[in-house]
Design an enzyme around this catalytic site. Structure first.
Site, short mmCIF file in Angstrom:
data_model
loop_
_atom_site.label_atom_id
_atom_site.label_comp_id
_atom_site.label_asym_id
_atom_site.label_seq_id
_atom_site.Cartn_x
_atom_site.Cartn_y
_atom_site.Cartn_z
N SER A 1 0.85 -1.20 0.00
CA SER A 1 0.00 0.00 0.00
C SER A 1 0.88 1.25 0.00
O SER A 1 2.12 1.15 0.02
CB SER A 1 -0.91 0.01 1.24
OG SER A 1 -0.13 0.10 2.42
N LYS A 2 0.24 2.40 -0.01
CA LYS A 2 0.97 3.66 -0.09
C LYS A 2 1.96 3.83 1.06
O LYS A 2 3.00 4.46 0.91
CB LYS A 2 -0.01 4.83 -0.11
CG LYS A 2 -0.78 4.97 -1.41
CD LYS A 2 -1.69 6.18 -1.39
CE LYS A 2 -2.45 6.32 -2.70
NZ LYS A 2 -3.36 7.49 -2.70
N ARG A 3 1.62 3.27 2.21
CA ARG A 3 2.51 3.48 3.36
C ARG A 3 3.85 2.75 3.20
O ARG A 3 4.82 3.04 3.89
CB ARG A 3 1.83 3.03 4.65
CG ARG A 3 1.55 1.55 4.76
CD ARG A 3 0.71 1.25 6.00
NE ARG A 3 0.33 -0.14 6.11
CZ ARG A 3 1.10 -1.07 6.66
NH1 ARG A 3 2.28 -0.75 7.16
NH2 ARG A 3 0.69 -2.32 6.75
#
Length: 465
Positions: free
Chosen positions: A240-242
């Site tokens: 994911s983006k994190r």
């Protein structure tokens, strides 16, 4: 059988790194078996699909070297064909009109939830007499899914997977407004495109059972399925983006080479012994689905960076110079001239040995631009005290007498100068590096001096006075 694979992204954003791996596996499988690799843009969600996203996907695939063998199929242009298939199933008694309203469906799901039952359509219109149909409710068309027995998929990655037909609902094929659903469109397009192998993420495995029943009802050949595990982040959670960059375009911007990213994605969930560096030719020769693992692969940015460093060093010096030119010019705020780029090419062997990305390489190459150093680090500035500046002035005078300006003669002359001054070589070489490059780290300093040439070297040292 001629193998035909397809990559079918939805253009609602960038080309996801997971999608890029799926495209790569489809491309390689087709190439390995001498077949065709096709591209389908699944843009039926008109509210979310954008031309910008389509362009980004096509650009990303092209950059990775994964161009399709035929022009892409746009699913949105085939809506009438999809609808015709739904009407065909209706005419054959394999589908039916459903007049359930949204309120009725909501009440049905709430009752199922309260009873702890699985939430699925209860088939209330499956066997009702059409004469009972309300006149003011536009119907949807639902597929008559089997209610007894089970379906078995012999997945080429996951192995044998079963589902009981009691778990399948009567999915909607055609919405009340006449638009086809995703499930119908995919099944029809795969058939019409002649797809023999559906290779996609394992988040689509449940879809396979529904699509398979639909394909069988139409009397079409069922493609082979291969559902590959998703990519996870270093912590084991879904990427994911994190975890960092998700889009292929971001990796290009960060200075990764397409061949490095392609090699890295190949090794995410697929292996060939202990081989890590795998050329495109080897990948085509070796790739098959039986070597794809069933568990999720973890994205390791340090491995990608190391792999990219290998491919950087494998590129020609001229090629790398052109690749980093736009990045150098952005940092300089002007165009790079021929003399600067000639120095960059001449010094590329030393530059690329220390770089992992094109960003690193471009930053390091700035030492060969006119008037460098652009910046001087604090550590380098500390080396340039008054005594060091005086010694460098004497060094410059001594070097001006040289008849040969090569790294070998420069090093020998510098050693002699240091000996004459009663100094260790580092007392000259370290401040010289700081003065010429603005850093305490660079390619070999005598290599740098040779490439800069006597005039540019003198200009940079003159700035210390």
């Amino acid at each position: 059988m001629d193998v035909v694979t397809r990559f079918a992204p939805s253009p609602t954003g960038f080309l996801h790194i997971g999608g890029a791996r799926t495209a790569l596996f489809n491309w390689l499988y087709a190439r390995h078996h001498g077949g065709k690799y096709l591209l389908r843009i699944e843009d039926t969600d008109r509210a979310r699909s954008t031309q910008e996203a389509i362009d980004a996907i096509l650009d990303g695939l092209s950059w990775l070297g994964l161009d399709a063998d035929e022009p892409p199929v746009h699913q949105s242009t085939r809506a009438e064909r999809h609808a015709a298939v739904a009407r065909q199933l209706l005419a054959e008694g394999k589908a039916y009109y459903c007049y359930a309203t949204q309120d009725e469906l909501t009440q049905m799901r709430e009752a199922q939830r309260a009873a702890g039952e699985p939430m699925r359509y209860d088939r209330r219109w499956r066997d009702r007499n059409p004469s009972e149909a309300p006149a003011d409710i536009p119907p949807v068309i639902r597929f008559k899914a089997p209610t007894e027995g089970e379906t078995v998929i012999h997945d080429l990655v996951q192995g044998e997977v079963r589902v009981n037909h009691a778990q399948l609902d009567d999915m909607v094929l055609l919405r009340a407004d006449g638009s086809p659903t995703y499930m119908l469109s995919v099944a029809v397009d795969d058939h019409d495109m002649g797809v023999t192998h559906v290779i996609r993420g394992d988040d689509h495995l449940n879809n396979a059972f529904r699509q398979m029943k639909l394909i069988e009802a139409l009397g079409w050949p069922v493609p082979a399925y291969a559902h590959i595990p998703l990519i996870h982040g270093p912590d084991g959670a879904k990427l994911s983006k994190r975890h960092g960059a998700l889009g292929v375009d971001a990796y290009r911007d960060m200075g990764y080479l397409p061949e490095a990213l392609r090699n890295y994605l190949l090794r995410l969930g697929w292996g060939h012994g202990d081989d890590e560096i795998i050329s495109t030719e080897q990948a085509i020769e070796w790739f098959d689905l039986n070597a794809v693992g069933r568990s999720a692969a973890r994205f390791d940015f340090s491995k990608l960076e190391s792999l990219n460093g290998h491919y950087l060093r494998a590129r020609s010096d001229d090629d790398l110079a052109e690749l980093i030119r736009p990045r150098m010019e952005a940092a300089l705020g002007r165009s790079a001239n021929a003399g600067e780029m000639a120095r960059v090419v001449a010094g590329m062997a030393g530059l690329k040995a220390r770089a992992h990305t094109l960003v690193d390489l471009a930053q390091n190459a700035l030492i060969y631009s006119d008037g460098a150093p652009v910046e001087t680090t604090d550590a380098a500035a500390k080396l340039l005290d008054p005594d060091a500046r005086t010694r460098l002035g004497g060094w410059a005078v001594a070097m001006s007498a040289l008849s040969s300006w090569t790294s070998e003669t420069l090093e020998a002359a510098t050693r002699q100068f240091a000996e004459d001054e009663g100094l260790k070589l580092g007392k000259i070489a370290q401040p010289l590096r700081a003065a010429l490059t603005g850093s305490t780290v660079s390619p070999g300093i005598f290599e740098v001096v040779e490439i800069l040439g006597p005039e540019e070297t003198a200009r940079r040292l003159d700035r210390l006075r």
